[in-house]
Design an enzyme around this catalytic site. Structure first.
Site, PDB file in Angstrom:
ATOM      1  N   LYS A 119       1.866 -10.099  22.027  1.00 54.84           N
ATOM      2  CA  LYS A 119       3.223  -9.803  21.546  1.00 54.84           C
ATOM      3  C   LYS A 119       3.351  -8.284  21.590  1.00 54.84           C
ATOM      4  O   LYS A 119       2.886  -7.588  20.716  1.00 54.84           O
ATOM      5  CB  LYS A 119       3.396 -10.300  20.109  1.00 54.84           C
ATOM      6  CG  LYS A 119       4.835 -10.618  19.718  1.00 54.84           C
ATOM      7  CD  LYS A 119       5.843  -9.479  19.902  1.00 54.84           C
ATOM      8  CE  LYS A 119       5.871  -8.527  18.728  1.00 54.84           C
ATOM      9  NZ  LYS A 119       6.828  -7.410  18.905  1.00 54.84           N
TER      10      LYS A 119
ATOM     11  N   GLU B   5      -5.989  -1.640  13.507  1.00 60.16           N
ATOM     12  CA  GLU B   5      -6.005  -0.195  13.760  1.00 60.16           C
ATOM     13  C   GLU B   5      -4.678   0.328  13.227  1.00 60.16           C
ATOM     14  O   GLU B   5      -3.629   0.056  13.796  1.00 60.16           O
ATOM     15  CB  GLU B   5      -6.189   0.049  15.258  1.00 60.16           C
ATOM     16  CG  GLU B   5      -6.709   1.430  15.549  1.00 60.16           C
ATOM     17  CD  GLU B   5      -5.582   2.431  15.718  1.00 60.16           C
ATOM     18  OE1 GLU B   5      -5.056   2.913  14.680  1.00 60.16           O
ATOM     19  OE2 GLU B   5      -5.235   2.708  16.863  1.00 60.16           O
TER      20      GLU B   5
ATOM     21  N   GLU C  27       0.942   9.904   7.272  1.00 56.25           N
ATOM     22  CA  GLU C  27       1.095   9.941   8.728  1.00 56.25           C
ATOM     23  C   GLU C  27       2.584  10.097   9.049  1.00 56.25           C
ATOM     24  O   GLU C  27       3.389   9.225   8.712  1.00 56.25           O
ATOM     25  CB  GLU C  27       0.561   8.642   9.335  1.00 56.25           C
ATOM     26  CG  GLU C  27       0.559   8.652  10.848  1.00 56.25           C
ATOM     27  CD  GLU C  27      -0.005   7.354  11.450  1.00 56.25           C
ATOM     28  OE1 GLU C  27       0.485   6.274  11.115  1.00 56.25           O
ATOM     29  OE2 GLU C  27      -0.929   7.458  12.279  1.00 56.25           O
TER      30      GLU C  27
ATOM     31  N   CYS D  85      -1.858   7.396  17.069  1.00 54.14           N
ATOM     32  CA  CYS D  85      -2.581   7.043  15.830  1.00 54.14           C
ATOM     33  C   CYS D  85      -3.696   8.026  15.563  1.00 54.14           C
ATOM     34  O   CYS D  85      -4.003   8.340  14.418  1.00 54.14           O
ATOM     35  CB  CYS D  85      -3.123   5.630  15.942  1.00 54.14           C
ATOM     36  SG  CYS D  85      -3.908   5.301  17.513  1.00 54.14           S
TER      37      CYS D  85
HETATM   38  P1  NAP Z   1       4.934  -1.956  13.375  1.00 57.28           P
HETATM   39  O1  NAP Z   1       6.158  -2.611  12.873  1.00 57.28           O
HETATM   40  O2  NAP Z   1       3.668  -2.106  12.617  1.00 57.28           O
HETATM   41  O3  NAP Z   1       4.741  -2.461  14.887  1.00 57.28           O
HETATM   42  C1  NAP Z   1       3.545  -2.832  15.502  1.00 57.28           C
HETATM   43  C2  NAP Z   1       3.659  -4.214  16.134  1.00 57.28           C
HETATM   44  O4  NAP Z   1       3.721  -5.203  15.092  1.00 57.28           O
HETATM   45  C3  NAP Z   1       4.942  -4.416  16.958  1.00 57.28           C
HETATM   46  O5  NAP Z   1       4.668  -5.247  18.056  1.00 57.28           O
HETATM   47  C4  NAP Z   1       5.835  -5.105  15.953  1.00 57.28           C
HETATM   48  O6  NAP Z   1       6.916  -5.806  16.481  1.00 57.28           O
HETATM   49  C5  NAP Z   1       4.862  -6.029  15.292  1.00 57.28           C
HETATM   50  N1  NAP Z   1       5.349  -6.576  14.016  1.00 57.28           N
HETATM   51  C6  NAP Z   1       6.310  -6.091  13.188  1.00 57.28           C
HETATM   52  N2  NAP Z   1       6.483  -6.900  12.136  1.00 57.28           N
HETATM   53  C7  NAP Z   1       5.629  -7.932  12.280  1.00 57.28           C
HETATM   54  C8  NAP Z   1       5.334  -9.089  11.523  1.00 57.28           C
HETATM   55  N3  NAP Z   1       5.991  -9.377  10.381  1.00 57.28           N
HETATM   56  N4  NAP Z   1       4.376  -9.929  11.964  1.00 57.28           N
HETATM   57  C9  NAP Z   1       3.713  -9.674  13.110  1.00 57.28           C
HETATM   58  N5  NAP Z   1       3.954  -8.593  13.889  1.00 57.28           N
HETATM   59  C10 NAP Z   1       4.899  -7.738  13.474  1.00 57.28           C
HETATM   60  O7  NAP Z   1       5.179  -0.441  13.575  1.00 57.28           O
HETATM   61  P2  NAP Z   1       6.594   0.271  13.821  1.00 57.28           P
HETATM   62  O8  NAP Z   1       7.632  -0.297  12.898  1.00 57.28           O
HETATM   63  O9  NAP Z   1       6.875   0.136  15.252  1.00 57.28           O
HETATM   64  O10 NAP Z   1       6.281   1.765  13.414  1.00 57.28           O
HETATM   65  C11 NAP Z   1       6.281   2.137  12.039  1.00 57.28           C
HETATM   66  C12 NAP Z   1       5.169   3.095  11.727  1.00 57.28           C
HETATM   67  O11 NAP Z   1       3.914   2.504  12.066  1.00 57.28           O
HETATM   68  C13 NAP Z   1       5.162   4.400  12.511  1.00 57.28           C
HETATM   69  O12 NAP Z   1       5.968   5.349  11.944  1.00 57.28           O
HETATM   70  C14 NAP Z   1       3.712   4.791  12.470  1.00 57.28           C
HETATM   71  O13 NAP Z   1       3.425   5.492  11.284  1.00 57.28           O
HETATM   72  C15 NAP Z   1       3.002   3.483  12.477  1.00 57.28           C
HETATM   73  N6  NAP Z   1       2.497   3.119  13.815  1.00 57.28           N
HETATM   74  C16 NAP Z   1       1.195   3.275  14.055  1.00 57.28           C
HETATM   75  C17 NAP Z   1       0.687   2.990  15.298  1.00 57.28           C
HETATM   76  C18 NAP Z   1      -0.751   3.144  15.593  1.00 57.28           C
HETATM   77  O14 NAP Z   1      -1.083   3.368  16.741  1.00 57.28           O
HETATM   78  N7  NAP Z   1      -1.618   2.977  14.628  1.00 57.28           N
HETATM   79  C19 NAP Z   1       1.526   2.549  16.316  1.00 57.28           C
HETATM   80  C20 NAP Z   1       2.890   2.369  16.031  1.00 57.28           C
HETATM   81  C21 NAP Z   1       3.343   2.672  14.781  1.00 57.28           C
HETATM   82  P3  NAP Z   1       8.283  -5.008  16.791  1.00 57.28           P
HETATM   83  O15 NAP Z   1       8.159  -4.748  18.212  1.00 57.28           O
HETATM   84  O16 NAP Z   1       9.397  -5.913  16.486  1.00 57.28           O
HETATM   85  O17 NAP Z   1       8.298  -3.790  15.939  1.00 57.28           O
END
Ligand code: NAP
Ligand code: MG
Length: 487
Positions: free
Chosen positions: A181, A256, A389, A290
């Site tokens: 996904k 991660e 972060e 990250c």
């Molecule tokens: P996120 O929501 O955690 O997105 C990561 C993945 O999880 C995406 O594919 C997302 O889908 C999916 N996801 C979201 N809600 C879910 C749920 N309820 N169940 C299963 N999967 C789900 O991250 P984001 O909203 O894109 O970013 C928010 C913050 O996360 C950023 O500001 C940053 O601080 C952090 N982040 C960290 C990393 C890293 O490399 N560690 C990467 C991205 C973001 P969608 O495509 O619909 O969002």
């Protein structure tokens, strides 16, 4: 760059090597961050699509053609896929750059890394050995690493192609069948990579992709009763949901969840090199990495010199569109831009000094999600810029008193993903590096995201499990012990 480089029609979900229409009939618009405009659409996968994808993966992993591949054959296939990715690197880089907004040179480097994941794990597939274990007289005991079966992969938008390679390559190398996904904000390269995997010859069901929303496709996948393992990279908040879903299902997961990684800079280091590496690494991918080194901890005696050098460098950094190929691109979406600007506004209210700001290149579309990079210092130790972060091009500089203070400060956040120690006193550098709780520590160097051979993952609240290197092969397989009594 307003002409579409990919079809604006959503292709469906990728199951059994074919695009099939999503069950909901709904789509999600895809926005180009540099333009602030919709340029494509993806299918909004739902629970029914996830069901079909998991069933296809299960059939592939158990009794299907994929389950009959030897380790060597899997390795050859991964290597072939790596070559195909390299052949399509420019096409993929153009898609990735438009989808994420990153500079073309960054997107090109990402495709080299993506191909490298499959090259590395292609070579490793038949080199994962078990043990023989001395046991009681009359017994012969061996262990082997066997695949889980069906692995689920929920990946983020910051490095869509690399994240796909990082999580999928070792899982396939070990013989798992994968359901991915990708992130709604940027997933066009993983979708194209799935087609290339089919072209390389992966049999039906080995690799399936369900694009769509996290709350829908992601939640359905991570809570599916017939998956055996989950690999997740993303936010700590969603990490909790993933681990809870895994717990309900009695399965394991790799998380991660990002970091607030420190550079510890002593006055005897090569400060020119250190400050160049630090500022370049911080704006890589507009700070949306990250493993970004977003805290610079500096020995007091060297503070003024380091701050001056960082301010000089930051004031010259420029954000631009992918084709302008400047130091950084825009951030991923309007929400991220607003979130970063929120940090700026609060820092101003709290009187945290801005040491320097970069600029946004002339000619960038006003609708794009551009943020000029900033370096702050001295940042108070408890301030959010020193502990949270930001996921944007923002660096926090803090002075420290001595070695013990440096280690305390380096360990002073919830995270523990990466760190770097800069010093020409080898004993001290090693002492300090070993005192820091982080999954990867560089000495006199720093590579945010680099090194496919190098085990990578979090300590503390940065997560658990390891990706990259052979560690990933062990993480996406399980040990079976065979005990033979021969008398
Ligand atoms: P996120 O929501 O955690 O997105 C990561 C993945 O999880 C995406 O594919 C997302 O889908 C999916 N996801 C979201 N809600 C879910 C749920 N309820 N169940 C299963 N999967 C789900 O991250 P984001 O909203 O894109 O970013 C928010 C913050 O996360 C950023 O500001 C940053 O601080 C952090 N982040 C960290 C990393 C890293 O490399 N560690 C990467 C991205 C973001 P969608 O495509 O619909 O969002
Ligand atoms: Mg999200």
């Amino acid at each position: 760059m307003n002409k579409p480089i990919v079809s604006s029609a959503a292709k469906g979900v990728f199951i059994n090597n074919k695009w099939v229409p999503g069950a909901s009939g709904k789509t999600v618009p895809v926005v180009a961050p540099a333009e602030g405009q919709v340029f494509a659409a993806i299918t909004a996968g739902n629970a029914e699509d996830v069901d079909r994808a998991v069933a296809a993966a299960r059939a592939a992993a158990e009794g299907g053609a994929w389950s009959r591949f030897s380790a060597t054959e899997r390795g050859r296939l991964l290597s072939k896929f790596a070559l195909l990715i390299a052949d399509h690197a420019e096409e993929l880089a153009l898609i990735e750059a438009r989808d994420t907004g990153k500079p073309l040179k960054q997107a090109r480097a990402d495709m080299v890394a993506t191909a490298r994941y499959f090259e590395y794990y292609g070579g490793a597939a038949d080199k994962v050995h078990g043990d023989t274990i001395p046991f009681l007289p009359g017994f012969f005991v061996t262990t082997e690493h066997v695949p889980y079966g069906v692995t689920a992969h929920v990946i983020p938008w910051n490095y869509p192609a690399q994240m796909f390679g990082r999580t999928v390559a070792p899982a396939l190398a070990m013989g798992n069948a994968c359901v991915v996904k990708p992130a709604e904000d940027a997933c066009l390269t993983p979708l194209r990579l799935a087609e290339l995997a089919a072209e390389a010859g992966f049999p039906e069901g080995a690799l399936n992709i369900v694009p769509g929303l996290g709350e829908e496709a992601g939640a359905a996948l991570s809570s599916h009763r017939d998956i055996d393992f989950i690999s997740f990279t993303g936010s700590p908040e969603v990490g909790v949901l993933i681990q809870t879903a895994a717990a309900r299902n009695h399965i394991g997961c790799t998380l991660e969840l990002g970091g607030k990684s420190p550079h510890v800079v002593f006055g005897d280091a090569d400060l020119d090199t250190a400050t160049s590496v630090i500022s370049n690494a911080m704006v890589q991918n507009a700070g949306q990495t990250c493993s970004a080194g977003s805290r610079v901890l500096v020995e007091k005696a060297a503070y003024d010199t380091v701050v001056q050098a960082l301010a000089d460098k930051f004031s010259k950094l420029t954000a631009g569109t992918p084709e302008m190929d400047r130091d950084l691109g825009p951030v991923i979406n309007a929400t991220q831009k607003k979130r970063i600007e929120g940090f700026f506004a609060r820092a101003e209210d709290q009187g945290v000094p801005v040491l320097a700001s970069g600029q946004i290149a002339e000619g960038t579309p006003a609708e794009g999600f551009f943020v000029a990079p900033r370096v702050y210092g001295p940042v108070p130790r408890a301030n959010e810029l020193a502990t949270l972060e930001v996921f944007g091009p923002v660096l926090a500089v803090l002075p420290f008193d001595d070695e013990a203070d440096a280690v305390r400060l380096a360990n002073g956040t919830d995270y523990g993903l990466m760190a770097a120690v800069w010093s020409h006193d080898g004993n001290r550098a090693l002492r300090v590096s070993r005192g820091i709780k982080a999954g990867q520590v560089y000495i006199n160097a720093f590579g945010a995201g680099g090194g496919i051979e190098l085990p990578f993952g979090g300590m503390k609240k940065s997560g658990h499990g390891r990706e990259k290197g052979f560690a990933a092969l062990h993480d996406c397989s399980q040990i079976r012990t065979t005990i033979t009594k021969h008398g």
